[in-house]
Design a protein around this motif. Structure first.
Motif, PDB file in Angstrom:
ATOM      1  N   SER A  60       0.907  -1.190  -0.053  1.00 42.58           N
ATOM      2  CA  SER A  60       0.005  -0.153  -0.038  1.00 42.58           C
ATOM      3  C   SER A  60       1.039   1.331   0.137  1.00 42.58           C
ATOM      4  N   TYR A  61       0.411   2.188  -0.824  1.00 40.37           N
ATOM      5  CA  TYR A  61       1.538   3.391  -1.096  1.00 40.37           C
ATOM      6  C   TYR A  61       0.739   4.549  -0.853  1.00 40.37           C
ATOM      7  N   MET A  62       1.251   5.464  -0.035  1.00 44.65           N
ATOM      8  CA  MET A  62       0.871   7.012  -0.002  1.00 44.65           C
ATOM      9  C   MET A  62       1.771   7.816  -0.089  1.00 44.65           C
ATOM     10  N   PRO A  63       1.423   8.484  -1.125  1.00 45.93           N
ATOM     11  CA  PRO A  63       2.481   9.704  -1.748  1.00 45.93           C
ATOM     12  C   PRO A  63       2.343  11.046  -1.170  1.00 45.93           C
ATOM     13  N   GLN A  64       3.164  12.167  -1.540  1.00 49.86           N
ATOM     14  CA  GLN A  64       3.050  13.210  -0.493  1.00 49.86           C
ATOM     15  C   GLN A  64       1.882  13.748  -0.697  1.00 49.86           C
ATOM     16  N   SER A  65       1.091  14.095  -1.716  1.00 45.78           N
ATOM     17  CA  SER A  65      -0.213  14.478  -1.872  1.00 45.78           C
ATOM     18  C   SER A  65      -1.248  13.413  -1.421  1.00 45.78           C
TER      19      SER A  65
ATOM     20  N   ARG B  57      -5.250  12.276   6.717  1.00 49.32           N
ATOM     21  CA  ARG B  57      -5.848  11.299   7.646  1.00 49.32           C
ATOM     22  C   ARG B  57      -6.588  10.461   6.554  1.00 49.32           C
ATOM     23  N   ALA B  58      -7.293  10.834   5.765  1.00 49.11           N
ATOM     24  CA  ALA B  58      -8.213  10.029   4.942  1.00 49.11           C
ATOM     25  C   ALA B  58      -7.466   9.150   4.200  1.00 49.11           C
ATOM     26  N   ALA B  59      -6.449   9.669   3.587  1.00 53.91           N
ATOM     27  CA  ALA B  59      -5.546   8.980   2.768  1.00 53.91           C
ATOM     28  C   ALA B  59      -4.780   7.722   3.545  1.00 53.91           C
ATOM     29  N   PHE B  60      -4.425   8.052   4.799  1.00 58.83           N
ATOM     30  CA  PHE B  60      -3.941   7.136   5.492  1.00 58.83           C
ATOM     31  C   PHE B  60      -4.726   6.022   5.877  1.00 58.83           C
ATOM     32  N   ILE B  61      -6.000   6.261   6.261  1.00 53.31           N
ATOM     33  CA  ILE B  61      -7.069   5.442   6.467  1.00 53.31           C
ATOM     34  C   ILE B  61      -7.171   4.484   5.518  1.00 53.31           C
ATOM     35  N   ARG B  62      -7.204   4.972   4.158  1.00 45.43           N
ATOM     36  CA  ARG B  62      -7.378   4.481   2.976  1.00 45.43           C
ATOM     37  C   ARG B  62      -6.090   3.103   2.828  1.00 45.43           C
ATOM     38  N   SER B  63      -4.873   3.766   3.107  1.00 41.29           N
ATOM     39  CA  SER B  63      -3.874   2.583   3.250  1.00 41.29           C
ATOM     40  C   SER B  63      -4.072   1.495   4.272  1.00 41.29           C
ATOM     41  N   LEU B  64      -4.602   1.915   5.370  1.00 42.59           N
ATOM     42  CA  LEU B  64      -4.890   0.891   6.332  1.00 42.59           C
ATOM     43  C   LEU B  64      -6.002  -0.197   5.960  1.00 42.59           C
ATOM     44  N   MET B  65      -7.159   0.348   5.457  1.00 42.21           N
ATOM     45  CA  MET B  65      -7.948  -0.460   4.826  1.00 42.21           C
ATOM     46  C   MET B  65      -7.606  -1.149   3.536  1.00 42.21           C
ATOM     47  N   SER B  66      -6.543  -1.031   2.843  1.00 39.03           N
ATOM     48  CA  SER B  66      -6.254  -1.865   1.899  1.00 39.03           C
ATOM     49  C   SER B  66      -5.503  -3.026   2.381  1.00 39.03           C
ATOM     50  N   PRO B  67      -5.582  -4.218   1.737  1.00 41.52           N
ATOM     51  CA  PRO B  67      -5.239  -5.620   2.240  1.00 41.52           C
ATOM     52  C   PRO B  67      -3.714  -5.787   2.498  1.00 41.52           C
ATOM     53  N   GLN B  68      -2.953  -5.142   1.664  1.00 38.71           N
ATOM     54  CA  GLN B  68      -1.547  -5.261   1.622  1.00 38.71           C
ATOM     55  C   GLN B  68      -0.781  -5.173   3.070  1.00 38.71           C
ATOM     56  N   PRO B  69       0.106  -5.873   3.495  1.00 40.60           N
ATOM     57  CA  PRO B  69       0.752  -5.791   4.694  1.00 40.60           C
ATOM     58  C   PRO B  69       1.670  -4.652   5.065  1.00 40.60           C
ATOM     59  N   LEU B  70       2.126  -3.989   3.942  1.00 41.76           N
ATOM     60  CA  LEU B  70       3.167  -2.988   4.171  1.00 41.76           C
ATOM     61  C   LEU B  70       2.818  -1.736   3.509  1.00 41.76           C
ATOM     62  N   ILE B  71       2.965  -0.686   4.458  1.00 42.47           N
ATOM     63  CA  ILE B  71       2.510   0.762   3.770  1.00 42.47           C
ATOM     64  C   ILE B  71       3.746   1.304   3.642  1.00 42.47           C
ATOM     65  N   CYS B  72       3.837   1.932   2.512  1.00 39.14           N
ATOM     66  CA  CYS B  72       5.108   2.764   2.094  1.00 39.14           C
ATOM     67  C   CYS B  72       4.458   4.515   2.211  1.00 39.14           C
ATOM     68  N   LEU B  73       4.964   5.124   2.952  1.00 40.97           N
ATOM     69  CA  LEU B  73       4.610   6.685   3.190  1.00 40.97           C
ATOM     70  C   LEU B  73       5.723   7.468   2.583  1.00 40.97           C
ATOM     71  N   ASP B  74       5.339   8.197   1.712  1.00 41.92           N
ATOM     72  CA  ASP B  74       6.314   9.060   0.853  1.00 41.92           C
ATOM     73  C   ASP B  74       6.359  10.380   1.294  1.00 41.92           C
ATOM     74  N   GLU B  75       6.765  10.879   2.452  1.00 37.48           N
ATOM     75  CA  GLU B  75       6.728  12.311   2.952  1.00 37.48           C
ATOM     76  C   GLU B  75       5.226  13.112   2.741  1.00 37.48           C
ATOM     77  N   PRO B  76       4.460  12.204   3.583  1.00 37.06           N
ATOM     78  CA  PRO B  76       3.136  12.545   3.687  1.00 37.06           C
ATOM     79  C   PRO B  76       2.802  13.959   4.319  1.00 37.06           C
ATOM     80  N   PHE B  77       3.640  14.487   5.243  1.00 37.31           N
ATOM     81  CA  PHE B  77       3.298  15.570   5.888  1.00 37.31           C
ATOM     82  C   PHE B  77       4.185  16.826   5.366  1.00 37.31           C
ATOM     83  N   SER B  78       4.765  16.643   4.232  1.00 35.26           N
ATOM     84  CA  SER B  78       5.725  17.887   3.816  1.00 35.26           C
ATOM     85  C   SER B  78       5.039  19.121   3.713  1.00 35.26           C
ATOM     86  N   ALA B  79       3.700  19.044   3.160  1.00 31.90           N
ATOM     87  CA  ALA B  79       2.917  20.275   2.638  1.00 31.90           C
ATOM     88  C   ALA B  79       2.317  20.952   3.978  1.00 31.90           C
ATOM     89  N   LEU B  80       2.226  20.439   5.113  1.00 34.08           N
ATOM     90  CA  LEU B  80       1.488  20.814   6.180  1.00 34.08           C
ATOM     91  C   LEU B  80       2.534  21.980   6.986  1.00 34.08           C
TER      92      LEU B  80
END
Length: 245
Positions: free
Chosen positions: A75-80, A135-158
């Motif tokens: 499961s992948y969560m990009p910067q945006s 937060r919504a994007a991260f919940i989507r990552s948690l809800m995905s069935p893949q066991p590994l989550i990759c987060l690419d600078e998710p808070f850089s724009a905040l």
């Protein structure tokens, strides 16, 4: 359960070596952060793990199965936040699980409530603040069935205060769900506050320069950021990065 292993990964683009002999592991339920100078290939690593690219050399394993060049394993969560503007928040949250036929709206609504988004489940992304979208994007990552989550600078724009609040929220959610996370950031404080281990990459061609095992007990409070021990660790990692650049 998720055990990721990168073995002797090398990668070039247009004749320029980006990564060279990268080796590290992420253990089950571990939070590992990658730090490195700009252009050191951190995002390229995520693309390789996600199967978007195939390395010139080396192999990638997840739970003992080779996933080199194979898509859909993480499961992948990009910067945006990358939320679909025509889908409501609950519909966006369910997207990854929906694709594989495992959508569970009840669980999604429970997680939306825990994320402080109660009342926004039927809102659209343009109606949410930047932190709420993350937060919504991260919940989507948690809800995905893949066991590994990759987060690419998710808070850089905040902004700084929202960023700290998001870090605390992420830690609380991670402690509860214990998914394996591989996190990329340029921020030393963020890496220290969140991680079990920090992997420092060198300049191009990037290699694993050093690995730090972070000793702070969990749960971690915001007050940790101002302790002498935290500042000493920040200085040590800063000096390591300074040598690189």
């Amino acid at each position: 359960m998720a055990n990721l292993s990168l073995q002797s990964i090398s990668m070039s683009f247009e004749g320029k070596k980006i990564l060279e002999d990268i080796q590290f592991v992420v253990k089950d339920a571990e939070f590992v952060t990658i730090l490195g100078p700009s252009g050191s290939g951190k995002s390229t690593l995520f693309h390789l793990i996600g199967g978007l690219y195939k390395p010139e050399q080396g192999h990638i394993f997840l739970n003992g199965e080779e996933i080199t060049g194979k898509r859909g394993s993480i499961s992948y969560m990009p910067q945006s936040p990358s939320l679909f503007p025509w889908r409501t928040i609950v519909e966006n949250v369910l997207l990854g699980a929906e694709i594989v036929g495992q959508a569970d709206k009840g669980t999604a609504l429970q997680m939306i409530e825990k994320a402080g988004l109660l009342g926004y489940e039927h809102a659209y992304p343009h109606q949410l603040s930047g932190g709420m979208k993350q937060r919504a994007a991260f919940i989507r990552s948690l809800m995905s069935p893949q066991p590994l989550i990759c987060l690419d600078e998710p808070f850089s724009a905040l902004d700084e205060f929202t960023r700290v609040e998001m870090q605390k929220w992420l830690m609380n959610i991670w402690v509860e769900h214990k998914r394996s996370i591989l996190f990329v950031t340029h921020n030393i404080e963020e890496a220290l506050f969140l991680s079990d281990r920090i992997i420092v990459l060198s300049n191009r061609p990037a290699t694993v320069q050093k690995e730090f095992h972070i000793p702070f007990k969990r749960p971690r409070e915001e007050s940790l950021l101002l302790t002498e021990e935290f500042l000493a660790w920040k200085k040590e990692i800063y000096n390591e990065l300074r040598v690189i650049v």
